[in-house]
Design a protein around this motif. Structure first.
Motif, mmCIF file in Angstrom:
data_model
loop_
_atom_site.group_PDB
_atom_site.id
_atom_site.type_symbol
_atom_site.label_atom_id
_atom_site.label_comp_id
_atom_site.label_asym_id
_atom_site.label_seq_id
_atom_site.Cartn_x
_atom_site.Cartn_y
_atom_site.Cartn_z
ATOM 1 N N PHE A 61 7.618 3.089 2.297
ATOM 2 C CA PHE A 61 6.325 2.735 2.301
ATOM 3 C C PHE A 61 6.930 1.157 0.911
ATOM 4 O O PHE A 61 5.744 0.888 0.185
ATOM 5 C CB PHE A 61 5.220 3.677 1.367
ATOM 6 N N ASN A 62 7.612 0.584 1.128
ATOM 7 C CA ASN A 62 7.454 -0.684 0.237
ATOM 8 C C ASN A 62 6.449 -2.150 0.554
ATOM 9 O O ASN A 62 7.134 -2.858 1.480
ATOM 10 C CB ASN A 62 9.203 -1.149 0.222
ATOM 11 N N ASP A 63 5.714 -1.845 1.038
ATOM 12 C CA ASP A 63 4.448 -2.672 1.460
ATOM 13 C C ASP A 63 2.808 -2.162 0.932
ATOM 14 O O ASP A 63 2.786 -1.338 0.358
ATOM 15 C CB ASP A 63 4.276 -2.120 3.144
ATOM 16 N N PRO A 64 2.159 -2.979 0.995
ATOM 17 C CA PRO A 64 0.939 -2.869 0.888
ATOM 18 C C PRO A 64 0.062 -2.002 0.956
ATOM 19 O O PRO A 64 -0.673 -1.133 0.472
ATOM 20 C CB PRO A 64 -0.067 -4.055 1.324
ATOM 21 N N SER A 65 0.815 -0.642 2.045
ATOM 22 C CA SER A 65 0.427 0.310 2.101
ATOM 23 C C SER A 65 1.215 1.298 0.905
ATOM 24 O O SER A 65 -0.050 2.491 -0.127
ATOM 25 C CB SER A 65 0.407 0.845 3.702
ATOM 26 N N GLY A 66 2.097 1.482 1.012
ATOM 27 C CA GLY A 66 2.950 2.073 -0.306
ATOM 28 C C GLY A 66 1.914 1.803 -1.418
ATOM 29 O O GLY A 66 2.540 2.893 -2.572
ATOM 30 N N ASP A 67 1.648 0.257 -2.162
ATOM 31 C CA ASP A 67 0.926 0.451 -2.916
ATOM 32 C C ASP A 67 -0.219 0.601 -3.064
ATOM 33 O O ASP A 67 -0.364 2.151 -3.973
ATOM 34 C CB ASP A 67 0.892 -1.209 -3.483
ATOM 35 N N ARG A 68 -0.653 1.267 -2.281
ATOM 36 C CA ARG A 68 -2.243 2.107 -2.049
ATOM 37 C C ARG A 68 -1.723 3.239 -2.362
ATOM 38 O O ARG A 68 -2.520 4.109 -2.966
ATOM 39 C CB ARG A 68 -3.382 1.313 -0.723
ATOM 40 N N LEU A 69 -0.654 3.712 -1.268
ATOM 41 C CA LEU A 69 -0.966 5.346 -1.413
ATOM 42 C C LEU A 69 0.063 5.599 -3.392
ATOM 43 O O LEU A 69 -0.198 6.915 -3.310
ATOM 44 C CB LEU A 69 0.638 5.706 -0.523
ATOM 45 N N ARG A 70 0.135 4.812 -3.162
ATOM 46 C CA ARG A 70 0.825 4.976 -5.052
ATOM 47 C C ARG A 70 -0.255 5.630 -6.166
ATOM 48 O O ARG A 70 -0.876 6.047 -6.934
ATOM 49 C CB ARG A 70 1.896 4.599 -5.445
ATOM 50 N N GLN A 71 -1.188 4.418 -5.227
ATOM 51 C CA GLN A 71 -2.771 3.925 -6.441
ATOM 52 C C GLN A 71 -3.108 5.614 -6.295
ATOM 53 O O GLN A 71 -3.682 6.248 -7.393
ATOM 54 C CB GLN A 71 -3.628 3.203 -5.590
ATOM 55 N N TRP A 72 -3.561 5.767 -4.415
ATOM 56 C CA TRP A 72 -4.425 7.305 -4.612
ATOM 57 C C TRP A 72 -3.567 8.356 -5.166
ATOM 58 O O TRP A 72 -3.989 9.568 -5.291
ATOM 59 C CB TRP A 72 -4.053 7.533 -2.835
ATOM 60 N N MET A 73 -2.367 8.897 -5.091
ATOM 61 C CA MET A 73 -1.444 9.296 -5.629
ATOM 62 C C MET A 73 -1.456 9.716 -7.220
ATOM 63 O O MET A 73 -0.844 10.386 -7.686
ATOM 64 C CB MET A 73 -0.117 9.458 -5.323
ATOM 65 N N GLY A 74 -1.429 8.601 -8.170
ATOM 66 C CA GLY A 74 -1.174 8.204 -9.175
ATOM 67 C C GLY A 74 -0.014 8.492 -9.972
ATOM 68 O O GLY A 74 -0.043 8.605 -10.799
ATOM 69 N N ILE A 75 0.507 7.825 -9.165
ATOM 70 C CA ILE A 75 2.149 7.564 -9.786
ATOM 71 C C ILE A 75 2.818 6.029 -9.495
ATOM 72 O O ILE A 75 2.416 5.719 -8.263
ATOM 73 C CB ILE A 75 2.908 8.277 -9.012
ATOM 74 N N THR A 76 4.002 6.499 -10.480
ATOM 75 C CA THR A 76 4.323 5.158 -10.351
ATOM 76 C C THR A 76 5.391 5.023 -9.284
ATOM 77 O O THR A 76 5.895 6.144 -8.629
ATOM 78 C CB THR A 76 5.102 5.012 -11.358
ATOM 79 N N ARG A 77 5.796 3.726 -8.958
ATOM 80 C CA ARG A 77 6.597 3.425 -7.691
ATOM 81 C C ARG A 77 8.685 4.450 -8.848
ATOM 82 O O ARG A 77 8.563 4.470 -7.443
ATOM 83 C CB ARG A 77 6.760 1.738 -7.491
ATOM 84 N N GLU A 78 8.515 3.818 -9.480
ATOM 85 C CA GLU A 78 9.391 5.010 -10.097
ATOM 86 C C GLU A 78 9.640 6.520 -9.894
ATOM 87 O O GLU A 78 10.605 6.943 -9.357
ATOM 88 C CB GLU A 78 9.328 4.930 -11.509
ATOM 89 N N THR A 79 7.678 7.173 -10.223
ATOM 90 C CA THR A 79 8.125 8.307 -9.287
ATOM 91 C C THR A 79 7.785 7.783 -8.116
ATOM 92 O O THR A 79 8.855 9.207 -7.376
ATOM 93 C CB THR A 79 7.014 9.211 -10.173
ATOM 94 N N PHE A 80 7.749 7.394 -7.117
ATOM 95 C CA PHE A 80 7.516 8.320 -5.678
ATOM 96 C C PHE A 80 9.165 7.668 -5.610
ATOM 97 O O PHE A 80 9.448 8.004 -4.203
ATOM 98 C CB PHE A 80 6.797 5.822 -5.252
ATOM 99 N N TYR A 81 9.786 6.894 -6.037
ATOM 100 C CA TYR A 81 11.069 6.341 -5.134
ATOM 101 C C TYR A 81 12.580 8.100 -5.717
ATOM 102 O O TYR A 81 13.042 7.031 -5.494
ATOM 103 C CB TYR A 81 11.729 5.318 -5.401
ATOM 104 N N ASP A 82 11.894 8.474 -6.815
ATOM 105 C CA ASP A 82 12.712 9.963 -7.112
ATOM 106 C C ASP A 82 12.538 10.828 -5.695
ATOM 107 O O ASP A 82 11.907 11.513 -6.329
ATOM 108 C CB ASP A 82 12.297 10.053 -8.580
#
Length: 202
Positions: A61-82
């Protein structure tokens, strides 16, 4: 083979996954299984298959889809990739290539070979995000209905599982036609994600 895999230590099993070549002959860019998981993961994200950019970077999810998914989840990239917090297991672990109307479907060999044995190891998952038609078909009892119908029935599976549309920019029209999703579902999703991540930090 499945019995042997089930007996492997977790780290060794993940190494086997990342070394998989079972559909190499059908992959135009070669195999590169891209997954993220650990025994402590609290949230599971189930997508379709890596895209070209994800294949090149090795980061899901290192793409625009991932950006929107993280926004939906309300989390940062750092949290997402932990991986201690969040597991990512697409229906196909490798980039399948591109067809006339976008990326090809996930390779059919992948899920039967790996999915069950990996899911059995993820014993701490409190929420599974099931994204797109191929993930719906595998993870939902009546998943072969339309994506829209599955997503409209989200409360049927909540709070353990959430059927979702794909966050790709290609789905902007769907989101405009279904404003209830971001108005009604996303606040509940963000609340549940926050609860689970708070538990994992204790």
């Amino acid at each position: 083979m499945t019995d042997i895999l089930a007996q492997l230590p977790f780290d060794e099993l993940v190494r086997e996954v990342r070394a998989c070549t079972i559909c190499a002959e059908s992959l135009p860019y070669g195999p590169r299984p891209i997954v993220q998981l650990s025994p402590s993961s609290r949230i599971l994200v189930v997508g379709q298959a890596p895209g070209r950019r994800v294949h090149e970077t090795g980061l899901p999810f290192n793409d625009p889809s991932g950006d929107r998914l993280r926004q939906w989840m309300g989390i940062t990239r750092e949290t997402f990739y932990d991986d201690r917090k969040l597991a990512i297991l697409p229906m196909g672990f490798c980039y399948p290539g591109t067809g006339k109307s976008g990326d090809l479907p996930p390779r059919p060999e992948c899920a039967p070979a790996w999915r069950s044995v990996l899911l059995e190891r993820l014993t701490n998952i409190g929420l599974t995000l099931v994204i797109g038609q191929y993930a719906h078909a595998w993870h939902l009892p009546n998943g072969k209905k339309s994506v829209t119908e599955n997503v409209k029935n989200w409360r049927k599976y909540w709070p353990d599982l959430l059927p979702m549309p794909h966050p790709s920019p290609r789905n902007n029209l769907w989101l405009r036609r279904n404003p209830w999703f971001e108005k009604e579902v996303i606040p509940e999703l963000q609340k549940r994600v926050s609860e689970l991540l708070s538990e994992s930090d204790r």
